[in-house]
Design a protein around this motif. Structure first.
Motif, short mmCIF file in Angstrom:
data_model
loop_
_atom_site.label_atom_id
_atom_site.label_comp_id
_atom_site.label_asym_id
_atom_site.label_seq_id
_atom_site.Cartn_x
_atom_site.Cartn_y
_atom_site.Cartn_z
N MET A 1 0.86 -1.18 0.00
CA MET A 1 0.00 0.00 0.00
C MET A 1 0.90 1.24 0.00
O MET A 1 1.92 1.25 0.68
CB MET A 1 -0.90 -0.02 1.24
CG MET A 1 -2.11 0.83 1.07
SD MET A 1 -3.43 0.80 2.33
CE MET A 1 -3.34 -0.71 3.19
N PRO A 2 0.55 2.28 -0.75
CA PRO A 2 1.37 3.50 -0.77
C PRO A 2 1.47 4.15 0.62
O PRO A 2 0.57 4.02 1.45
CB PRO A 2 0.61 4.42 -1.73
CG PRO A 2 -0.18 3.50 -2.60
CD PRO A 2 -0.54 2.33 -1.72
N ILE A 3 2.58 4.83 0.82
CA ILE A 3 2.85 5.53 2.08
C ILE A 3 2.64 7.02 1.85
O ILE A 3 3.09 7.57 0.83
CB ILE A 3 4.28 5.26 2.56
CG1 ILE A 3 4.49 3.77 2.80
CG2 ILE A 3 4.59 6.07 3.82
CD1 ILE A 3 5.92 3.38 3.03
N PHE A 4 2.00 7.67 2.81
CA PHE A 4 1.75 9.10 2.74
C PHE A 4 2.33 9.79 3.96
O PHE A 4 2.39 9.20 5.05
CB PHE A 4 0.25 9.38 2.61
CG PHE A 4 -0.29 8.89 1.30
CD1 PHE A 4 -0.31 9.72 0.19
CD2 PHE A 4 -0.73 7.59 1.16
CE1 PHE A 4 -0.77 9.25 -1.03
CE2 PHE A 4 -1.19 7.11 -0.05
CZ PHE A 4 -1.21 7.95 -1.15
N VAL A 5 2.74 11.03 3.77
CA VAL A 5 3.31 11.84 4.83
C VAL A 5 2.55 13.14 4.91
O VAL A 5 2.42 13.84 3.91
CB VAL A 5 4.81 12.12 4.57
CG1 VAL A 5 5.41 12.98 5.68
CG2 VAL A 5 5.59 10.82 4.43
N LYS A 6 2.07 13.45 6.11
CA LYS A 6 1.43 14.74 6.38
C LYS A 6 2.40 15.54 7.22
O LYS A 6 2.72 15.15 8.35
CB LYS A 6 0.10 14.57 7.12
CG LYS A 6 -0.53 15.91 7.52
CD LYS A 6 -1.78 15.72 8.35
CE LYS A 6 -1.45 15.10 9.66
NZ LYS A 6 -2.16 15.60 10.82
N ILE A 7 2.92 16.62 6.67
CA ILE A 7 3.83 17.50 7.41
C ILE A 7 3.02 18.71 7.82
O ILE A 7 2.36 19.35 6.98
CB ILE A 7 5.04 17.90 6.56
CG1 ILE A 7 5.83 16.63 6.22
CG2 ILE A 7 5.91 18.92 7.30
CD1 ILE A 7 7.01 16.84 5.32
N ARG A 84 7.60 7.73 -1.77
CA ARG A 84 8.02 6.51 -2.48
C ARG A 84 9.39 6.09 -1.98
O ARG A 84 10.40 6.76 -2.24
CB ARG A 84 8.03 6.75 -3.99
CG ARG A 84 6.62 7.05 -4.46
CD ARG A 84 6.48 7.04 -5.92
NE ARG A 84 5.07 7.26 -6.27
CZ ARG A 84 4.65 7.48 -7.47
NH1 ARG A 84 5.52 7.51 -8.47
NH2 ARG A 84 3.37 7.65 -7.72
N LEU A 85 9.42 4.99 -1.28
CA LEU A 85 10.68 4.49 -0.72
C LEU A 85 11.60 4.01 -1.82
O LEU A 85 11.18 3.35 -2.76
CB LEU A 85 10.40 3.33 0.24
CG LEU A 85 9.72 3.69 1.54
CD1 LEU A 85 9.40 2.40 2.33
CD2 LEU A 85 10.58 4.58 2.38
N VAL A 86 12.87 4.30 -1.65
CA VAL A 86 13.90 3.83 -2.58
C VAL A 86 14.61 2.64 -1.97
O VAL A 86 14.89 1.67 -2.64
CB VAL A 86 14.89 4.97 -2.90
CG1 VAL A 86 16.00 4.48 -3.80
CG2 VAL A 86 14.15 6.13 -3.55
N VAL A 87 14.91 2.73 -0.68
CA VAL A 87 15.61 1.66 0.05
C VAL A 87 14.85 1.39 1.33
O VAL A 87 14.48 2.33 2.04
CB VAL A 87 17.06 2.07 0.39
CG1 VAL A 87 17.76 0.98 1.17
CG2 VAL A 87 17.83 2.41 -0.88
#
Length: 88
Positions: A1-7, A84-87
């Motif tokens: 599932m995609p990851i989201f960030v709320k800053i 979007r994670l790279v590593v």
């Protein structure tokens, strides 16, 4: 599932903000229980924070964020990003 960030950045005084912190904690626990893997915290320097969570889409992420008591009660301004994670 995609990851989201709320800053987020606080926009009310601390006493007003603190009124909604317990409801925010409950909200995050509910997200975790629903499988969104939410994590929430604040910067060491007061004035803002971040929440990371999973959602099916940006539309679902926006709907999730709209239910945050800190948003609903006008305590913070925020930006929402898909991360979007790279590593791992």
């Amino acid at each position: 599932m995609p990851i989201f960030v709320k800053i987020e950045e606080g926009k009310v005084d601390k006493s007003t903000f603190d009124q909604y912190v317990p409801a925010h904690h409950t909200y995050v626990r509910e997200l975790i229980a629903r499988g969104h893997k939410a994590k929430s915290g604040y910067w060491a320097k007061r004035g803002g924070g971040m929440m990371i969570f999973e959602a099916e889409s940006m539309e679902q992420a926006q709907a999730i964020v709209a239910e945050d008591p800190l948003i609903k009660n006008g305590c913070v301004d925020y930006q929402l990003y898909e991360w979007r994670l790279v590593v791992e």
